[in-house]
Design a protein around this motif. Structure first.
Motif, PDB file in Angstrom:
ATOM      1  N   GLY A   3     -88.195 -25.956  -2.769  1.00  0.00           N
ATOM      2  CA  GLY A   3     -87.083 -26.572  -3.484  1.00  0.00           C
ATOM      3  C   GLY A   3     -87.366 -27.986  -3.935  1.00  0.00           C
ATOM      4  N   GLU A  59     -88.228 -22.992 -12.538  1.00  0.00           N
ATOM      5  CA  GLU A  59     -86.928 -23.018 -13.207  1.00  0.00           C
ATOM      6  C   GLU A  59     -86.293 -24.400 -13.093  1.00  0.00           C
ATOM      7  OE1 GLU A  59     -85.927 -20.568 -14.888  1.00  0.00           O
ATOM      8  OE2 GLU A  59     -86.571 -18.677 -13.997  1.00  0.00           O
ATOM      9  N   LYS A 101     -82.956 -26.730 -12.198  1.00  0.00           N
ATOM     10  CA  LYS A 101     -82.106 -26.655 -11.019  1.00  0.00           C
ATOM     11  C   LYS A 101     -80.897 -25.732 -11.205  1.00  0.00           C
ATOM     12  CE  LYS A 101     -79.763 -29.532  -7.568  1.00  0.00           C
ATOM     13  NZ  LYS A 101     -78.542 -28.706  -7.534  1.00  0.00           N
ATOM     14  N   VAL A 115     -81.943 -22.278 -10.459  1.00  0.00           N
ATOM     15  CA  VAL A 115     -82.273 -22.124  -9.035  1.00  0.00           C
ATOM     16  C   VAL A 115     -80.993 -22.067  -8.208  1.00  0.00           C
ATOM     17  CG1 VAL A 115     -83.401 -23.194  -7.041  1.00  0.00           C
ATOM     18  CG2 VAL A 115     -84.531 -23.219  -9.272  1.00  0.00           C
ATOM     19  N   TYR A 157     -79.790 -18.639  -7.495  1.00  0.00           N
ATOM     20  CA  TYR A 157     -80.620 -17.743  -6.695  1.00  0.00           C
ATOM     21  C   TYR A 157     -79.808 -17.080  -5.575  1.00  0.00           C
ATOM     22  CZ  TYR A 157     -85.208 -19.327  -8.504  1.00  0.00           C
ATOM     23  OH  TYR A 157     -86.302 -19.597  -9.273  1.00  0.00           O
ATOM     24  N   TRP A 204     -84.831 -17.039  -2.998  1.00  0.00           N
ATOM     25  CA  TRP A 204     -85.391 -18.288  -2.484  1.00  0.00           C
ATOM     26  C   TRP A 204     -86.773 -18.085  -1.879  1.00  0.00           C
ATOM     27  CZ3 TRP A 204     -84.182 -23.282  -3.062  1.00  0.00           C
ATOM     28  CH2 TRP A 204     -82.923 -23.587  -3.577  1.00  0.00           C
ATOM     29  N   LEU A 229     -89.886 -19.538  -3.500  1.00  0.00           N
ATOM     30  CA  LEU A 229     -90.216 -20.957  -3.363  1.00  0.00           C
ATOM     31  C   LEU A 229     -90.963 -21.249  -2.061  1.00  0.00           C
ATOM     32  CD1 LEU A 229     -86.993 -22.642  -4.790  1.00  0.00           C
ATOM     33  CD2 LEU A 229     -89.152 -22.145  -5.928  1.00  0.00           C
TER      34      LEU A 229
END
Length: 233
Positions: free
Chosen positions: A80, A144, A146, A149, A152, A157, A160
């Motif tokens: 993240g 991507e 934010k 994301v 998601y 997740w 990531l």
């Protein structure tokens, strides 16, 4: 490429949907270290070899339209983390302020030079700098912004756990993503962002999650080779 211990992951990534993917990658720690070594060596060599090409492209971009040579935008990568992606600018100046973060077919913000760069994927070349810095890998989930994301699911997740990638099976399957989005818009209406989040993103994530399950160095090499053929086809 270091995989953090489970207890060191961000809290929102420590869920039961991600655990199986984490355990699969944990068994391949050696391959992850090798992956980073290959990324760094290839990126350094290609930066030297392709620097004349990138210089020529930079001049063409400046001649074609007003604005900077590079497009830099905040994206999300491993765990993240937010970083700034390097790409050659393919749209008018401040395009991100004039429309959605993804494009549909015939987007008026794309410049003439930008259209050519996108067709040949040459706009991606500056991402070699992101690979050298460690924010990206040659193969992995495309980064991507934010707001995407934030959409998601718990399982998404898992993508990531590794750094974002320049290419992937998803990139090959969705090389004409703008046309796919345009088709959804004609079928369902709504906005470009809605079409991407509701329809395109979930389908792309199926490829990305499958990549994690089958991750291997040889698999990465095959994706890179297939990407070359997809671009020249």
């Amino acid at each position: 490429m270091r995989l953090k211990r489970w207890d060191q992951l961000p809290e929102h990534m420590k869920n039961k949907k991600i655990k199986p993917y984490y355990e699969m990658l944990e068994r391949r720690r050696g391959d992850l270290i090798l992956k980073r070594g290959i990324d760094l060596i290839m990126a350094l060599v290609l930066t030297v070899i392709l620097s004349p090409v990138m210089l020529i492209l930079a001049v063409c971009i400046k001649i074609d339209s007003r604005g900077p040579v590079f497009f830099r935008q905040k994206r999300i990568t491993q765990y993240g983390k937010e970083y700034r992606i390097f790409k050659f600018r393919t749209m008018v100046a401040d395009a991100d302020k004039k429309g959605p973060a993804v494009t549909a077919a015939g987007d008026s913000r794309i410049t003439r030079m930008g259209n050519l760069l996108r067709k040949c994927r040459l706009d991606e070349l500056p991402q070699l700098f992101n690979v050298i810095s460690g924010d990206m890998s040659f193969v992995g989930t495309r980064p991507e912004v934010k707001k995407y994301v934030d959409a998601y699911t718990d399982e998404m997740w898992a993508t990531l756990l590794l750094p974002a990638g320049i290419t992937s099976r998803t990139s090959i399957a969705y090389k004409d993503e703008d046309e796919v989005i345009d088709r959804y818009l004609k079928e369902t209406g709504g906005t470009v962002d809605e079409a991407y989040i509701r329809h395109v993103l979930p389908e792309k994530m199926k490829y990305n999650l499958e990549y994690l399950k089958k991750f291997s160095i040889f698999g990465d090499i095959k994706v890179m080779i297939d990407t070359v053929f997809a671009v020249i086809r």
